[in-house]
Scaffold this motif. Structure first.
Motif, mmCIF file in Angstrom:
data_model
loop_
_atom_site.group_PDB
_atom_site.id
_atom_site.type_symbol
_atom_site.label_atom_id
_atom_site.label_comp_id
_atom_site.label_asym_id
_atom_site.label_seq_id
_atom_site.Cartn_x
_atom_site.Cartn_y
_atom_site.Cartn_z
ATOM 1 N N ALA A 103 -2.803 4.101 -3.215
ATOM 2 C CA ALA A 103 -2.439 3.229 -4.332
ATOM 3 C C ALA A 103 -1.988 1.883 -3.793
ATOM 4 O O ALA A 103 -1.494 1.786 -2.673
ATOM 5 C CB ALA A 103 -1.321 3.855 -5.160
ATOM 6 N N THR A 104 -2.166 0.860 -4.585
ATOM 7 C CA THR A 104 -1.610 -0.462 -4.296
ATOM 8 C C THR A 104 -0.622 -0.765 -5.405
ATOM 9 O O THR A 104 -0.951 -0.635 -6.585
ATOM 10 C CB THR A 104 -2.711 -1.545 -4.258
ATOM 11 O OG1 THR A 104 -3.723 -1.141 -3.333
ATOM 12 C CG2 THR A 104 -2.140 -2.884 -3.834
ATOM 13 N N GLU B 246 0.866 -1.180 0.000
ATOM 14 C CA GLU B 246 0.000 0.000 0.000
ATOM 15 C C GLU B 246 0.899 1.225 0.000
ATOM 16 O O GLU B 246 1.812 1.340 0.819
ATOM 17 C CB GLU B 246 -0.914 -0.002 1.227
ATOM 18 C CG GLU B 246 -1.895 -1.164 1.248
ATOM 19 C CD GLU B 246 -2.818 -1.183 0.041
ATOM 20 O OE1 GLU B 246 -3.381 -0.117 -0.314
ATOM 21 O OE2 GLU B 246 -2.981 -2.254 -0.567
ATOM 22 N N GLU B 247 0.663 2.132 -0.926
ATOM 23 C CA GLU B 247 1.479 3.340 -1.087
ATOM 24 C C GLU B 247 0.548 4.556 -1.161
ATOM 25 O O GLU B 247 -0.667 4.413 -1.245
ATOM 26 C CB GLU B 247 2.313 3.254 -2.374
ATOM 27 C CG GLU B 247 3.196 2.038 -2.484
ATOM 28 C CD GLU B 247 4.434 2.121 -1.619
ATOM 29 O OE1 GLU B 247 4.766 3.234 -1.152
ATOM 30 O OE2 GLU B 247 5.074 1.086 -1.410
ATOM 31 N N PHE B 248 1.140 5.731 -1.148
ATOM 32 C CA PHE B 248 0.389 6.976 -1.257
ATOM 33 C C PHE B 248 1.138 7.942 -2.152
ATOM 34 O O PHE B 248 2.359 7.874 -2.262
ATOM 35 C CB PHE B 248 0.196 7.608 0.127
ATOM 36 C CG PHE B 248 -0.575 6.729 1.066
ATOM 37 C CD1 PHE B 248 -1.957 6.762 1.086
ATOM 38 C CD2 PHE B 248 0.081 5.852 1.914
ATOM 39 C CE1 PHE B 248 -2.669 5.928 1.930
ATOM 40 C CE2 PHE B 248 -0.622 5.018 2.761
ATOM 41 C CZ PHE B 248 -2.005 5.060 2.773
ATOM 42 N N TYR C 248 -8.851 7.725 -7.529
ATOM 43 C CA TYR C 248 -8.876 9.145 -7.871
ATOM 44 C C TYR C 248 -9.078 9.974 -6.614
ATOM 45 O O TYR C 248 -9.681 9.516 -5.649
ATOM 46 C CB TYR C 248 -10.003 9.444 -8.866
ATOM 47 C CG TYR C 248 -9.743 8.920 -10.240
ATOM 48 C CD1 TYR C 248 -8.891 9.591 -11.112
ATOM 49 C CD2 TYR C 248 -10.329 7.727 -10.674
ATOM 50 C CE1 TYR C 248 -8.640 9.103 -12.385
ATOM 51 C CE2 TYR C 248 -10.084 7.234 -11.949
ATOM 52 C CZ TYR C 248 -9.243 7.929 -12.788
ATOM 53 O OH TYR C 248 -8.994 7.444 -14.044
ATOM 54 N N ARG C 249 -8.588 11.207 -6.622
ATOM 55 C CA ARG C 249 -8.741 12.043 -5.447
ATOM 56 C C ARG C 249 -10.145 12.526 -5.297
ATOM 57 O O ARG C 249 -10.662 12.802 -4.317
ATOM 58 C CB ARG C 249 -7.771 13.225 -5.472
ATOM 59 C CG ARG C 249 -7.912 14.143 -6.640
ATOM 60 C CD ARG C 249 -6.789 15.202 -6.619
ATOM 61 N NE ARG C 249 -6.977 16.115 -7.711
ATOM 62 C CZ ARG C 249 -7.437 17.349 -7.572
ATOM 63 N NH1 ARG C 249 -7.698 17.822 -6.398
ATOM 64 N NH2 ARG C 249 -7.591 18.099 -8.622
ATOM 65 N N VAL D 165 -0.604 0.958 -15.241
ATOM 66 C CA VAL D 165 -1.290 1.831 -14.295
ATOM 67 C C VAL D 165 -2.784 1.655 -14.517
ATOM 68 O O VAL D 165 -3.275 1.803 -15.640
ATOM 69 C CB VAL D 165 -0.883 3.308 -14.492
ATOM 70 C CG1 VAL D 165 -1.636 4.207 -13.522
ATOM 71 C CG2 VAL D 165 0.627 3.461 -14.326
ATOM 72 N N MET D 166 -3.500 1.327 -13.425
ATOM 73 C CA MET D 166 -4.915 1.016 -13.549
ATOM 74 C C MET D 166 -5.739 1.818 -12.543
ATOM 75 O O MET D 166 -5.319 1.992 -11.402
ATOM 76 C CB MET D 166 -5.155 -0.479 -13.286
ATOM 77 C CG MET D 166 -4.382 -1.407 -14.199
ATOM 78 S SD MET D 166 -4.612 -3.145 -13.750
ATOM 79 C CE MET D 166 -6.252 -3.396 -14.379
ATOM 80 N N ALA D 167 -6.910 2.267 -12.970
ATOM 81 C CA ALA D 167 -7.870 2.927 -12.088
ATOM 82 C C ALA D 167 -9.261 2.732 -12.671
ATOM 83 O O ALA D 167 -9.421 2.582 -13.875
ATOM 84 C CB ALA D 167 -7.560 4.410 -11.954
#
Length: 72
Positions: free
Chosen positions: A23-24, A11-13, A71-72, A39-41
């Motif tokens: 983010a993972t 787990e990251e930020f 997303y923010r 990169v996926m979202a």
């Protein structure tokens, strides 16, 4: 982490215009040199935990690094 240790998961930020975004990150366990990154979202109404991990695991097992983010 996968049961076969084909990849690691963390787990990251990151910051986007002052907002902390989650983010993972999936990384192949034993890369041989640089690896491509996917990169996926999801769309704006969903989060990274909805179905994307299954795809990320497959990519990571195949040797790709993967970043899933919200997303923010």
């Amino acid at each position: 982490m996968s049961s076969g240790n084909e990849y690691t998961q963390a787990e990251e930020f990151f910051s986007s215009h002052g907002v902390r975004c989650a983010a993972t990150v999936y990384r192949p366990s034993a890369p041989v040199g640089p690896v491509p990154v996917v990169v996926m979202a999801h769309g704006f109404a969903a989060t990274r935990g909805i179905r994307l991990p299954a795809y990320a695991e497959r990519f990571a097992t195949a040797g790709y690094a993967v970043v899933l983010f919200d997303y923010r």
